[in-house]
Design a protein around this motif. Sequence first.
Motif, short mmCIF file in Angstrom:
data_model
loop_
_atom_site.label_atom_id
_atom_site.label_comp_id
_atom_site.label_asym_id
_atom_site.label_seq_id
_atom_site.Cartn_x
_atom_site.Cartn_y
_atom_site.Cartn_z
N ALA A 110 0.85 -1.19 0.00
CA ALA A 110 0.00 0.00 0.00
C ALA A 110 0.88 1.23 0.00
CB ALA A 110 -0.91 0.01 1.23
N GLY A 111 0.49 2.23 -0.79
CA GLY A 111 1.25 3.47 -0.84
C GLY A 111 0.44 4.58 -1.47
N ASP A 112 0.95 5.80 -1.34
CA ASP A 112 0.21 6.96 -1.83
C ASP A 112 0.87 7.66 -3.01
OD1 ASP A 112 2.31 8.18 -0.54
OD2 ASP A 112 1.06 9.37 0.81
N THR A 113 1.84 6.99 -3.65
CA THR A 113 2.48 7.58 -4.82
C THR A 113 2.52 6.59 -5.97
OG1 THR A 113 4.75 6.82 -4.37
CG2 THR A 113 4.05 8.89 -3.29
N VAL A 114 2.71 7.10 -7.17
CA VAL A 114 2.84 6.20 -8.33
C VAL A 114 4.08 5.32 -8.17
CG1 VAL A 114 1.55 7.70 -9.89
CG2 VAL A 114 4.02 7.92 -9.78
N LEU A 115 5.11 5.83 -7.51
CA LEU A 115 6.31 5.03 -7.30
C LEU A 115 6.02 3.85 -6.36
CD1 LEU A 115 9.14 7.71 -7.06
CD2 LEU A 115 8.44 6.33 -9.04
N ASP A 116 5.16 4.06 -5.37
CA ASP A 116 4.76 2.96 -4.49
C ASP A 116 4.05 1.88 -5.29
OD1 ASP A 116 5.67 4.29 -2.15
OD2 ASP A 116 3.75 5.33 -1.94
N VAL A 117 3.14 2.28 -6.15
CA VAL A 117 2.38 1.33 -6.97
C VAL A 117 3.33 0.60 -7.91
CG1 VAL A 117 0.54 1.07 -8.70
CG2 VAL A 117 0.24 2.66 -6.77
N ARG A 118 4.23 1.33 -8.54
CA ARG A 118 5.19 0.69 -9.45
C ARG A 118 6.08 -0.30 -8.71
NH1 ARG A 118 7.00 6.09 -12.80
NH2 ARG A 118 4.99 6.41 -13.84
N ALA A 125 3.80 -8.19 -6.13
CA ALA A 125 2.82 -8.28 -5.05
C ALA A 125 1.45 -8.69 -5.59
CB ALA A 125 2.73 -6.94 -4.33
N GLY A 126 0.77 -9.53 -4.84
CA GLY A 126 -0.55 -10.00 -5.24
C GLY A 126 -1.60 -8.92 -5.20
N VAL A 127 -1.46 -7.98 -4.28
CA VAL A 127 -2.39 -6.86 -4.16
C VAL A 127 -1.56 -5.59 -4.03
CG1 VAL A 127 -4.22 -5.80 -2.80
CG2 VAL A 127 -4.16 -8.28 -3.06
N VAL A 128 -1.82 -4.63 -4.89
CA VAL A 128 -1.14 -3.33 -4.85
C VAL A 128 -2.21 -2.27 -4.64
CG1 VAL A 128 0.36 -1.72 -6.08
CG2 VAL A 128 0.67 -4.19 -6.40
N VAL A 129 -2.19 -1.68 -3.45
CA VAL A 129 -3.21 -0.71 -3.06
C VAL A 129 -2.65 0.70 -3.17
CG1 VAL A 129 -4.66 0.08 -1.15
CG2 VAL A 129 -4.26 -2.36 -1.48
N ALA A 142 -4.53 5.78 -10.49
CA ALA A 142 -5.25 4.78 -11.28
C ALA A 142 -4.51 4.47 -12.58
CB ALA A 142 -6.67 5.25 -11.57
N ALA A 143 -3.79 5.43 -13.12
CA ALA A 143 -3.04 5.21 -14.36
C ALA A 143 -1.96 4.14 -14.20
CB ALA A 143 -2.41 6.53 -14.83
N GLU A 144 -1.59 3.86 -12.95
CA GLU A 144 -0.56 2.83 -12.67
C GLU A 144 -1.18 1.46 -12.42
OE1 GLU A 144 2.64 3.42 -13.10
OE2 GLU A 144 2.11 5.49 -13.61
N HIS A 145 -2.49 1.36 -12.50
CA HIS A 145 -3.23 0.10 -12.39
C HIS A 145 -3.06 -0.61 -11.05
CE1 HIS A 145 -4.02 0.75 -16.60
NE2 HIS A 145 -2.73 0.84 -16.81
N PRO A 146 -3.33 0.10 -9.94
CA PRO A 146 -3.30 -0.61 -8.66
C PRO A 146 -4.44 -1.63 -8.61
CG PRO A 146 -4.32 1.53 -8.38
CD PRO A 146 -3.79 1.48 -9.80
#
Length: 171
Positions: A110-118, A125-129, A142-146
């Motif tokens: 889980a993270g609050d930046t696009v870098l966290d999602v990437r 990871a099975g779940v990327v929040v 959303a553009a990073e497809h979490p």
Amino acid sequence: MTAPDQPVVAQPGQRLPYRPAGRGELAAQLRLGRDGRADRKRSGADVALTTGFDQQVTDPLLAAIGWRVGEQLDAVVCADEVAAGRPAPDMIERAMELTGVTVPARVLVAGDTVLDVRAGHAAGAGVVVAVLTGAQTADELAAEHPTRLLDGVRELPGLLAAAPAGDPTAR
């Protein structure tokens, strides 16, 4: 300063740039840490904090809010402990080592930046929040497809509690 979409690589002795969480996110994290522990342990989930802060910054911050490894957290990984920061998967992979997780598909990031999602995707990871309490918008995240887009970390205990058996969010 590094561009937001470029990896940050820690060199020995180098302090990495950081973006502190917003006040609302810190309050949500404090509630999660103080009130979410029992729910987290009941669900069987370990919680590891990965941060772009170095240990000299992280340790006093955690002490100030009363968080300790073995109590509110199971592991802490700072950017200065690994070769590459986000979006490389290094911090997540180190957190997995420290918590004994060997299957990335069983990890929730889980993270609050696009870098966290990437970084979550790079780690497999099975779940990327993505959480909306940081500076980035829902559209940017959303553009990073979490896997999930949540209002904040305060929703994570509910996500863990609702996970069916065999779900990557279940340990």
